[in-house]
Design a protein around this motif. Structure first.
Motif, PDB file in Angstrom:
ATOM      1  N   THR A  61       4.803   1.675  -9.520  1.00 35.80           N
ATOM      2  CA  THR A  61       4.582   2.539  -8.357  1.00 35.80           C
ATOM      3  C   THR A  61       3.456   2.004  -7.493  1.00 35.80           C
ATOM      4  OG1 THR A  61       5.307   4.428  -9.687  1.00 35.80           O
ATOM      5  CG2 THR A  61       4.158   4.912  -7.630  1.00 35.80           C
ATOM      6  N   LEU A  62       2.393   1.533  -8.129  1.00 35.31           N
ATOM      7  CA  LEU A  62       1.284   0.944  -7.378  1.00 35.31           C
ATOM      8  C   LEU A  62       1.768  -0.234  -6.543  1.00 35.31           C
ATOM      9  CD1 LEU A  62      -1.728   0.671  -6.713  1.00 35.31           C
ATOM     10  CD2 LEU A  62      -1.945  -0.772  -8.738  1.00 35.31           C
ATOM     11  N   HIS A  63       2.616  -1.077  -7.101  1.00 30.95           N
ATOM     12  CA  HIS A  63       3.131  -2.225  -6.345  1.00 30.95           C
ATOM     13  C   HIS A  63       3.958  -1.759  -5.148  1.00 30.95           C
ATOM     14  CE1 HIS A  63       2.705  -5.338  -9.841  1.00 30.95           C
ATOM     15  NE2 HIS A  63       1.554  -4.829  -9.437  1.00 30.95           N
ATOM     16  N   ARG A  64       4.688  -0.667  -5.316  1.00 31.36           N
ATOM     17  CA  ARG A  64       5.475  -0.130  -4.201  1.00 31.36           C
ATOM     18  C   ARG A  64       4.545   0.332  -3.068  1.00 31.36           C
ATOM     19  NH1 ARG A  64       8.424   3.270  -7.299  1.00 31.36           N
ATOM     20  NH2 ARG A  64       7.647   5.138  -6.293  1.00 31.36           N
ATOM     21  N   VAL A  65       3.477   0.989  -3.449  1.00 30.84           N
ATOM     22  CA  VAL A  65       2.509   1.466  -2.456  1.00 30.84           C
ATOM     23  C   VAL A  65       1.864   0.290  -1.736  1.00 30.84           C
ATOM     24  CG1 VAL A  65       0.265   2.598  -2.207  1.00 30.84           C
ATOM     25  CG2 VAL A  65       2.051   3.660  -3.594  1.00 30.84           C
ATOM     26  N   LEU A  66       1.488  -0.733  -2.475  1.00 32.32           N
ATOM     27  CA  LEU A  66       0.843  -1.900  -1.860  1.00 32.32           C
ATOM     28  C   LEU A  66       1.786  -2.607  -0.903  1.00 32.32           C
ATOM     29  CD1 LEU A  66      -1.145  -3.351  -4.893  1.00 32.32           C
ATOM     30  CD2 LEU A  66      -2.043  -2.082  -2.935  1.00 32.32           C
ATOM     31  N   ARG A  67       3.037  -2.784  -1.326  1.00 30.94           N
ATOM     32  CA  ARG A  67       3.997  -3.445  -0.431  1.00 30.94           C
ATOM     33  C   ARG A  67       4.196  -2.632   0.847  1.00 30.94           C
ATOM     34  NH1 ARG A  67       6.461  -5.358  -5.365  1.00 30.94           N
ATOM     35  NH2 ARG A  67       7.551  -3.367  -5.633  1.00 30.94           N
ATOM     36  N   ALA A  68       4.255  -1.304   0.728  1.00 22.01           N
ATOM     37  CA  ALA A  68       4.400  -0.452   1.914  1.00 22.01           C
ATOM     38  C   ALA A  68       3.188  -0.569   2.834  1.00 22.01           C
ATOM     39  CB  ALA A  68       4.590   1.001   1.483  1.00 22.01           C
ATOM     40  N   SER A  69       2.055  -0.985   2.255  1.00 20.73           N
ATOM     41  CA  SER A  69       0.821  -1.120   3.028  1.00 20.73           C
ATOM     42  C   SER A  69       0.597  -2.534   3.543  1.00 20.73           C
ATOM     43  CB  SER A  69      -0.380  -0.704   2.160  1.00 20.73           C
ATOM     44  OG  SER A  69      -0.215   0.602   1.644  1.00 20.73           O
ATOM     45  N   GLY A  70       1.557  -3.429   3.278  1.00 19.74           N
ATOM     46  CA  GLY A  70       1.438  -4.795   3.750  1.00 19.74           C
ATOM     47  C   GLY A  70       0.619  -5.692   2.846  1.00 19.74           C
ATOM     48  N   ILE A  71       0.410  -5.274   1.590  1.00 17.63           N
ATOM     49  CA  ILE A  71      -0.353  -6.064   0.627  1.00 17.63           C
ATOM     50  C   ILE A  71       0.607  -6.631  -0.418  1.00 17.63           C
ATOM     51  CG2 ILE A  71      -2.223  -6.035  -1.061  1.00 17.63           C
ATOM     52  CD1 ILE A  71      -3.169  -5.456   1.778  1.00 17.63           C
ATOM     53  N   ASP A  72       0.511  -7.918  -0.668  1.00 22.95           N
ATOM     54  CA  ASP A  72       1.350  -8.562  -1.684  1.00 22.95           C
ATOM     55  C   ASP A  72       0.769  -8.250  -3.064  1.00 22.95           C
ATOM     56  OD1 ASP A  72       2.811 -10.171  -3.373  1.00 22.95           O
ATOM     57  OD2 ASP A  72       2.467 -12.025  -2.248  1.00 22.95           O
ATOM     58  N   PRO A  73       1.494  -7.537  -3.925  1.00 18.43           N
ATOM     59  CA  PRO A  73       0.960  -7.224  -5.262  1.00 18.43           C
ATOM     60  C   PRO A  73       0.564  -8.452  -6.066  1.00 18.43           C
ATOM     61  CG  PRO A  73       2.925  -5.922  -4.807  1.00 18.43           C
ATOM     62  CD  PRO A  73       2.812  -6.938  -3.705  1.00 18.43           C
ATOM     63  N   ALA A  74       1.176  -9.604  -5.766  1.00 17.97           N
ATOM     64  CA  ALA A  74       0.834 -10.827  -6.495  1.00 17.97           C
ATOM     65  C   ALA A  74      -0.608 -11.257  -6.226  1.00 17.97           C
ATOM     66  CB  ALA A  74       1.800 -11.938  -6.111  1.00 17.97           C
ATOM     67  N   GLU A  75      -1.205 -10.756  -5.129  1.00 17.41           N
ATOM     68  CA  GLU A  75      -2.573 -11.136  -4.787  1.00 17.41           C
ATOM     69  C   GLU A  75      -3.616 -10.262  -5.483  1.00 17.41           C
ATOM     70  OE1 GLU A  75      -2.951 -11.070  -0.574  1.00 17.41           O
ATOM     71  OE2 GLU A  75      -1.570 -12.755  -0.258  1.00 17.41           O
ATOM     72  N   VAL A  76      -3.167  -9.213  -6.184  1.00 21.40           N
ATOM     73  CA  VAL A  76      -4.104  -8.299  -6.842  1.00 21.40           C
ATOM     74  C   VAL A  76      -4.751  -8.996  -8.036  1.00 21.40           C
ATOM     75  CG1 VAL A  76      -4.327  -6.141  -8.121  1.00 21.40           C
ATOM     76  CG2 VAL A  76      -2.873  -6.250  -6.084  1.00 21.40           C
ATOM     77  N   THR A  77      -6.081  -8.970  -8.061  1.00 24.58           N
ATOM     78  CA  THR A  77      -6.816  -9.574  -9.182  1.00 24.58           C
ATOM     79  C   THR A  77      -7.352  -8.516 -10.146  1.00 24.58           C
ATOM     80  OG1 THR A  77      -8.843  -9.587  -7.832  1.00 24.58           O
ATOM     81  CG2 THR A  77      -7.473 -11.580  -7.815  1.00 24.58           C
ATOM     82  N   SER A  78      -7.530  -7.283  -9.663  1.00 27.91           N
ATOM     83  CA  SER A  78      -7.980  -6.209 -10.552  1.00 27.91           C
ATOM     84  C   SER A  78      -7.746  -4.870  -9.875  1.00 27.91           C
ATOM     85  CB  SER A  78      -9.466  -6.359 -10.894  1.00 27.91           C
ATOM     86  OG  SER A  78     -10.272  -6.135  -9.756  1.00 27.91           O
ATOM     87  N   ARG A  79      -7.636  -3.845 -10.707  1.00 32.00           N
ATOM     88  CA  ARG A  79      -7.613  -2.473 -10.186  1.00 32.00           C
ATOM     89  C   ARG A  79      -8.374  -1.603 -11.167  1.00 32.00           C
ATOM     90  NH1 ARG A  79      -2.384   1.324 -11.265  1.00 32.00           N
ATOM     91  NH2 ARG A  79      -1.910   0.673 -13.397  1.00 32.00           N
TER      92      ARG A  79
END
Length: 315
Positions: free
Chosen positions: A12-30
């Motif tokens: 779900t977090l990845h879906r939110v990030l993609r909708a926000s224009g952020i590539d989930p592959a770039e996430v280093t931490s949450r």
């Protein structure tokens, strides 16, 4: 406390990030940020920078009247304040509830920690700067008075009366015992309503500037956050939360930075009205959020005590 805040799984977090224009592959931490009591918040670090994601509770969760569509107000606050005060930049906000069944807001992460982590000397050194930041915020004016998500009124007297009526109705709806009957509280607040006619310019008021919502780093104020209680109103109302359970008149550094003139008798009575209103909100919000425990009871007792003092000050 019964925590009604939603948690996002990785999908779900990845879906939110993609909708926000952020590539989930770039996430280093949450990291989930646990200081709040209404929304769920995450600090998200990516190879391109840091962000904060806030997700509102379910639309059918219990809440106060002013808390309806609260994330839209926080988003509007940041957009209006941008360029006038240090606030996060809105990256993406979604109120369709199609990506997730709640509203969400993604914003830039600001440097620093909240002022509750500062030593007393560090905090004291920042008060003048905080006053200057708040003065910049109050350069922003609106087209009407009140909470933007509930509709604006043409006068501050009308808007504030509606705010008081709503919180008293919330107290009845949630069965919250007030230190005085609701009718007496309303009468005390209304007794000085004519003083509100002195307010002709609706400024952007954060209304929750306790130390936890002020970020600082390197001896500087780096951000005002959690603007969800914001409204358009009397700038004097802003001077309540920076001196919670106290008197802003004793904070000479803040007032010097803000550029406040000495308070007139009318201004002091208006401050008492705004303190009473904030304490009403603090008293009532505990019910829908289902706070419990000895610490809660002690805090509620303190709020009741100060609410009684402010109502008495209205004479």
């Amino acid at each position: 406390m019964n925590d009604h805040r939603p948690r996002l799984d990785e999908h779900t977090l990845h879906r939110v990030l993609r909708a926000s224009g952020i590539d989930p592959a770039e996430v280093t931490s949450r990291t989930e940020l646990t200081g709040g009591t209404f929304n769920t918040a995450y600090r998200i670090r990516t190879s391109g920078g840091g962000f904060v994601l806030k997700v509102a509770p379910s639309p059918d969760s219990p809440r106060m009247t002013y808390e309806r569509d609260l994330m839209s107000t926080e988003t509007a606050f940041y957009r209006a304040a941008h360029g006038h005060a240090v606030v996060p930049e809105v990256v993406h906000a979604d109120f369709t509830r199609q990506v997730v069944p709640s509203d969400f807001l993604l914003m830039t992460e600001l440097p620093g920690d909240n002022a509750t982590t500062l030593t007393a000397p560090e905090r004291a050194a920042l008060r003048g700067e905080l006053g200057r930041v708040v003065a910049g915020l109050h350069e922003v004016t609106g087209t009407g008075f009140g909470y933007p998500q509930l509709g604006l009124a043409p006068t501050w007297r009308e808007a504030f009366a509606a705010m008081v009526d709503a919180v008293l109705a919330d107290a009845a709806r949630f069965g919250v015992a007030l230190p005085l009957p609701a009718e007496e509280v309303a009468a005390s607040m209304g007794k000085r309503a004519d003083l509100l006619d002195e307010v002709e310019r609706p400024v952007l008021v954060h209304f929750d500037l306790w130390d936890g919502n002020v970020l600082a780093h390197g001896g500087k104020v780096t951000g005002l956050v959690d603007g969800e209680r914001a409204f358009w109103g009397d700038p004097l109302a802003e001077l309540v939360s920076p001196a919670l359970f106290g008197d802003i008149d004793h904070d000479r550094d803040f007032l010097a930075g803000y550029g406040a003139a000495p308070f007139t008798p009318s201004a002091r009575r208006r401050l008492a009205m705004y303190r009473a209103y904030l304490y009403l909100v603090m008293l009532v919000e505990a019910a829908p959020r289902q706070y419990t425990g000895p610490g809660h009871e002690k805090g509620q007792s303190l709020v009741r005590e100060h609410l009684t003092i402010q109502l008495a000050a209205l004479g």
